[in-house]
Design a protein around this motif. Structure first.
Motif, PDB file in Angstrom:
ATOM      1  N   ASP A  91       5.028   6.452   3.227  1.00  0.00           N
ATOM      2  CA  ASP A  91       4.608   6.109   1.873  1.00  0.00           C
ATOM      3  C   ASP A  91       5.622   5.225   1.173  1.00  0.00           C
ATOM      4  O   ASP A  91       5.305   4.554   0.196  1.00  0.00           O
ATOM      5  N   ARG A 165      -0.823   2.341   2.793  1.00  0.00           N
ATOM      6  CA  ARG A 165       0.258   2.092   1.831  1.00  0.00           C
ATOM      7  C   ARG A 165      -0.306   1.362   0.605  1.00  0.00           C
ATOM      8  O   ARG A 165       0.049   1.680  -0.534  1.00  0.00           O
ATOM      9  N   GLU A 167      -3.485   1.341  -0.429  1.00  0.00           N
ATOM     10  CA  GLU A 167      -4.422   2.195  -1.150  1.00  0.00           C
ATOM     11  C   GLU A 167      -3.689   3.170  -2.069  1.00  0.00           C
ATOM     12  O   GLU A 167      -4.183   3.533  -3.126  1.00  0.00           O
ATOM     13  N   ARG A 168      -2.508   3.590  -1.651  1.00  0.00           N
ATOM     14  CA  ARG A 168      -1.728   4.521  -2.460  1.00  0.00           C
ATOM     15  C   ARG A 168      -0.864   3.797  -3.475  1.00  0.00           C
ATOM     16  O   ARG A 168      -0.042   4.414  -4.153  1.00  0.00           O
ATOM     17  N   GLN A 170       1.637   1.989  -3.084  1.00  0.00           N
ATOM     18  CA  GLN A 170       3.055   2.032  -2.761  1.00  0.00           C
ATOM     19  C   GLN A 170       3.456   0.648  -2.255  1.00  0.00           C
ATOM     20  O   GLN A 170       2.709   0.008  -1.524  1.00  0.00           O
TER      21      GLN A 170
END
Length: 420
Positions: A91, A165, A167-168, A170
Motif C-alpha cells: 500500500d 495502489r 484504487e486505494r 496511495q
C-alpha cells in the motif's frame, strides 16, 4: 487459475498434487519441456531485510521441488531491484536502502538457501546470481529505447500491483512503476545467459511474470513460461509468517530453532494437512493419515510438522533439541537449556521488576499493557504458578534451583529469565 490437469512430468505432477500451483501460463508446453529434459527456472528475492521469513518459504520450496525433479534452479538476489522496490501487494512505497545495506542483507540471506538447495557446477546444480550485475549497467536512455516499446501503459495499469495502489489512492512513484520492466528484463537476461525458461513466484507476481514471458517471446522469439503459487493465509485468515511477536524469520540469529519449531507446532488444526504437503517431504499417504487425526491426536500431527519443517531449515539436531525442550517444558514442567532466554541484571531483580515488564521484555507480549491484560486474564505464569497481578515484583527470591526464573504465556510460550 489452473485446474489440476493430468500432468506427465514429475515436476508438475508433484506441484499439482501438493497444492503449489495457482496459475501457469502455458501448462501443456511447460509439462512437455519438463518431461523432455532439464528445465531451468528462477525466483527472485529482494534484499529488504537481513533474513527472509516464512512467507518466502513457499518460493524456496518451489526451487527445491524443481531441483528434485531434475531441473536447474536459479536464485536471483535482487541487488538491483531492491533499489527500486516492488509495488506488488504494497500500500505504501518501501524505504530505499543504501547499497551497503543491500549487500549486507544479501550476504545474510544466502545462508538459508544452502540448506534447501544443492549448489555447484553440474547441470542441475543451483546457482545464485545478483541482478545488480546487469541492471546497474543499463543506461537509462538505452534501457527505455530497447525495452520500453514492448510495454504499454494501458497494460501496466491493468495489473493488480498497480491498479490496487491507485484504487486505494496511495501514491505509486515512477520509480516503482519501472519495477515490472526491470523484472521482465531479469527473465530475458537469465534466458540469454543460462537458458532459463521458467519464472516462478507468488500469485501477486503474476503480472510481472507475464511481462517477462512476453518480452522473451517478442525480443528473442523463444518459448518461456510462468508459474505462480497461491498466497498462503492461515485458516483464520492471518497472513502466513506474521505473528503477534512479528515476522517468523528463517535465519537462526533472528528466530531461534526452538521458536521456529513452536511456530509450526502452533499451526491451526485446519492447516495441518496443507502445511505438511507444502512445507515437508513426507509421502502424501502419510500426510493423509496425519491430517485425519481428530481431537487431541491432531497435536501429534503438529509435532511431526514442527519436526520436519525445523529439520529442513536448521538440521535434525536442532529439530530434536527443540522438540525435547518443548516436551521437558510442557509435558514434564521442567526447564531445558534450549528454551528461549533473556539476561536480566541481578541488580534489577534485587530491586524487583514488575512481572508485566519482564513478560514484555521477554517477548511474551507486545507491550507492558498487553502483558498486564494477559495476567489479569490468567494467561501469565511465573515458575508454573498462575499470576494475575502484572505489577507483582519478580525478585531473586523467584530464581529456582536451576538458576533461572520461568515465565510462560498461555500453554505454549516459555522464556527463561537468567540473572547476570
Amino acid at each position: 487459475m489452473t485446474d489440476a490437469p493430468a500432468f506427465q512430468s514429475d515436476f508438475l505432477r508433484t506441484l499439482s498434487a501438493r497444492g503449489y500451483i495457482h496459475q501457469v501460463t502455458h501448462p501443456a508446453e511447460l509439462d512437455a519441456a519438463a518431461k523432455a529434459g532439464v528445465v531451468t527456472g528462477y525466483i527472485g528475492f529482494d534484499a529488504t531485510a537481513s533474513s527472509l521469513h516464512v512467507g518466502s518459504l513457499m518460493q524456496i520450496m518451489l526451487l527445491r521441488r524443481l531441483q528434485q525433479a531434475g531441473g536447474k534452479p536459479i536464485v536471483v538476489m535482487g541487488g538491483g531491484t531492491t533499489k527500486v522496490g516492488d509495488p506488488s501487494g504494497k500500500d505504501e512505497s518501501r524505504k530505499l536502502l543504501t547499497e551497503a545495506d543491500i549487500a549486507a542483507n544479501i550476504a545474510s540471506i544466502k545462508t538459508v538457501f544452502e540448506t534447501f538447495l544443492v549448489f555447484g557446477e553440474g547441470p542441475t546444480d543451483a546457482v545464485m546470481v545478483d541482478n545488480d550485475e546487469w541492471l546497474s549497467k543499463l543506461g537509462y536512455i538505452e534501457f527505455l529505447r530497447e525495452y520500453g516499446p514492448h510495454f504499454t501503459i494501458n497494460r501496466m495499469l491493468a495489473f493488480d500491483s498497480v491498479k490496487l495502489r491507485l484504487e486505494r489512492e496511495q501514491p505509486l512513484t515512477f520509480l516503482e512503476f519501472n519495477y515490472m520492466l526491470m523484472q521482465a528484463t531479469d527473465f530475458l537476461e537469465l534466458h540469454r545467459r543460462y537458458g532459463c525458461v521458467l519464472q516462478m513466484g507468488g500469485s501477486d507476481q503474476w503480472g510481472n511474470i507475464v511481462n517477462g514471458v512476453e518480452l522473451i517471446r517478442r525480443m528473442d522469439q523463444k518459448e518461456a513460461f510462468g508459474l505462480t503459487s497461491p498466497l498462503i493465509a492461515t485458516a483464520s485468515g492471518a497472513k502466513m509468517g506474521k505473528t503477534a511477536a512479528g515476522a517468523v524469520w528463517l535465519n537462526a540469529d533472528m528466530r531461534s530453532p526452538y521458536d521456529y519449531w513452536q511456530f509450526w507446532r502452533n499451526t491451526e488444526d485446519a492447516d495441518v494437512g496443507r502445511f505438511l504437503r507444502l512445507f515437508t517431504e513426507l509421502p502424501l499417504d502419510e500426510i493423509a493419515r496425519l491430517e485425519a487425526l481428530e481431537g487431541a491426536e491432531i497435536n501429534e500431527a503438529k509435532k511431526v510438522l514442527a519436526n520436519e519443517a525445523t529439520r529442513m531449515l536448521h538440521g535434525a539436531g536442532a529439530a530434536h533439541a527443540a522438540a525435547e525442550a518443548a516436551r521437558t517444558a510442557f509435558e514434564q514442567g521442567g526447564v531445558s537449556a534450549d528454551l528461549p532466554s533473556i539476561d536480566v541484571p541481578r541488580a534489577v531483580l534485587e530491586a524487583g521488576a514488575p512481572l508485566a515488564t519482564l513478560a514484555a521484555d521477554a517477548g511474551l507480549a507486545s507491550s507492558r499493557g498487553e502483558a498486564r491484560r494477559l495476567a489479569q486474564g490468567g494467561g501469565l505464569r511465573l515458575n508454573d504458578a498462575q499470576e494475575t497481578d502484572g505489577q507483582r515484583l519478580v525478585t531473586l527470591a523467584d530464581v529456582g534451583a536451576d538458576g533461572v526464573i520461568k515465565l510462560a504465556a498461555g500453554k505454549k510460550k516459555i522464556v527463561l529469565v537468567r540473572p547476570v
